[in-house]
Design a protein around this motif. Sequence first.
Motif, PDB file in Angstrom:
ATOM      1  N   ASN A 109       0.824  -1.214   0.000  1.00 42.51           N
ATOM      2  CA  ASN A 109       0.000   0.000   0.000  1.00 42.51           C
ATOM      3  C   ASN A 109       0.856   1.262   0.000  1.00 42.51           C
ATOM      4  O   ASN A 109       0.524   2.248   0.654  1.00 42.51           O
ATOM      5  CB  ASN A 109      -0.931   0.010   1.224  1.00 42.51           C
ATOM      6  CG  ASN A 109      -2.058  -0.986   1.092  1.00 42.51           C
ATOM      7  OD1 ASN A 109      -2.675  -1.104   0.042  1.00 42.51           O
ATOM      8  ND2 ASN A 109      -2.324  -1.729   2.161  1.00 42.51           N
TER       9      ASN A 109
ATOM     10  N   SER B 236      -0.496   5.151  -0.685  1.00 40.20           N
ATOM     11  CA  SER B 236      -1.948   5.043  -0.711  1.00 40.20           C
ATOM     12  C   SER B 236      -2.569   6.379  -0.309  1.00 40.20           C
ATOM     13  O   SER B 236      -2.157   6.979   0.688  1.00 40.20           O
ATOM     14  CB  SER B 236      -2.408   3.942   0.244  1.00 40.20           C
ATOM     15  OG  SER B 236      -3.819   3.904   0.343  1.00 40.20           O
ATOM     16  N   PRO B 237      -3.559   6.901  -1.043  1.00 45.04           N
ATOM     17  CA  PRO B 237      -4.137   8.208  -0.724  1.00 45.04           C
ATOM     18  C   PRO B 237      -5.020   8.139   0.515  1.00 45.04           C
ATOM     19  O   PRO B 237      -5.486   7.061   0.909  1.00 45.04           O
ATOM     20  CB  PRO B 237      -4.957   8.538  -1.972  1.00 45.04           C
ATOM     21  CG  PRO B 237      -5.321   7.212  -2.538  1.00 45.04           C
ATOM     22  CD  PRO B 237      -4.156   6.308  -2.257  1.00 45.04           C
TER      23      PRO B 237
ATOM     24  N   GLY C 273      -8.981   6.935  -0.872  1.00 44.73           N
ATOM     25  CA  GLY C 273      -8.339   5.817  -0.204  1.00 44.73           C
ATOM     26  C   GLY C 273      -9.308   5.041   0.672  1.00 44.73           C
ATOM     27  O   GLY C 273     -10.500   5.352   0.749  1.00 44.73           O
ATOM     28  N   ASP C 274      -8.783   4.008   1.352  1.00 46.26           N
ATOM     29  CA  ASP C 274      -9.639   3.199   2.219  1.00 46.26           C
ATOM     30  C   ASP C 274      -9.406   3.588   3.675  1.00 46.26           C
ATOM     31  O   ASP C 274      -8.467   4.312   4.016  1.00 46.26           O
ATOM     32  CB  ASP C 274      -9.382   1.702   2.009  1.00 46.26           C
ATOM     33  CG  ASP C 274      -7.922   1.322   2.187  1.00 46.26           C
ATOM     34  OD1 ASP C 274      -7.260   1.904   3.065  1.00 46.26           O
ATOM     35  OD2 ASP C 274      -7.437   0.439   1.455  1.00 46.26           O
TER      36      ASP C 274
ATOM     37  N   GLY D 133      -3.703   8.080   4.612  1.00 41.64           N
ATOM     38  CA  GLY D 133      -2.824   7.589   3.572  1.00 41.64           C
ATOM     39  C   GLY D 133      -1.548   6.978   4.124  1.00 41.64           C
ATOM     40  O   GLY D 133      -1.371   6.833   5.336  1.00 41.64           O
TER      41      GLY D 133
END
Length: 292
Positions: free
Chosen positions: A58, A61-62, A68-69, A75
């Motif tokens: 990841n 990751s945003p 993102g999640d 992030g």
Amino acid sequence: MPEAPMNDLALGAPPARKRELPPPLVMFGLIWVGLMLVVALLADLISPFAYTALDLRNRLSPPVFMGGDWLHPLGTDELGRDVLSRLIYSIRTSLIIAFGATIVGAVLGTTLGFLAAHFRGVVENFVMALVDFSASIPFLILALAVLAFFGNSMLLFVLLLGLHAWERYARIARGLAISASAQGYAGAVRQLGARPLRVYGRHILPNIASTLIVSMTLAFPEVILLESGLSFLGLGVQPPATSLGNMVGFGREYLTRAPWILLAPAVVIVLTTLSVSLIGDWLRDRLDPTLR
């Protein structure tokens, strides 16, 4: 017949003072600083990951608000480390450095100011020469030279930042101590045989404490910015430890690809320094008798 209760105003008693709430901006500052202190104290409990934990699948990751999640709400960085976890531990590190450096500077400056006020003559001239010398040197250049020559450690870093603005406390303590010594209460205590340490520690210091506290709240955000600047240049907190300035320094290389790495600590730095400055201005208005 029983007498009617007399009005307090009829007796000339002063009306009770209404307790005023701080202005909205100051309330925001108090809430924000309180939140930062809670985060720093409970970092081990509220951090979702270890600040050194890697998640290479990841990388970059945003955050949630950019698609993102929720596994990494703010992030991840270039190594897949959770930005929120690193931010939590960075707040703890930066606050420890800022509090430690502010206390070191206040204790050093106040002690030298009291020595100058008590001994006068040669000691006073020497202390004031040190004050002028310290004020004439750009602190950032001095800090860069010391850290580049002696290396870096957390203790050295805190002590070095503690030298920032110590001359401010020395000037204030010397001036207020001379003024307090000329007043009757200090002379009366001396006549009773009190030692100088007791006179300054038990009688003069409590009377000038409000001014020193205000000066500390105004110097605190300066120390945070200095720590951030030195860490940004790579001479502050060293990996694997993390601080707000350290995060900004590493995040600048990914400003176009992953701006959230830099923006999260930058926002915390701005809001924290703004909040402490607002609280310092409010305390100055409340505690400084010359402004009433």
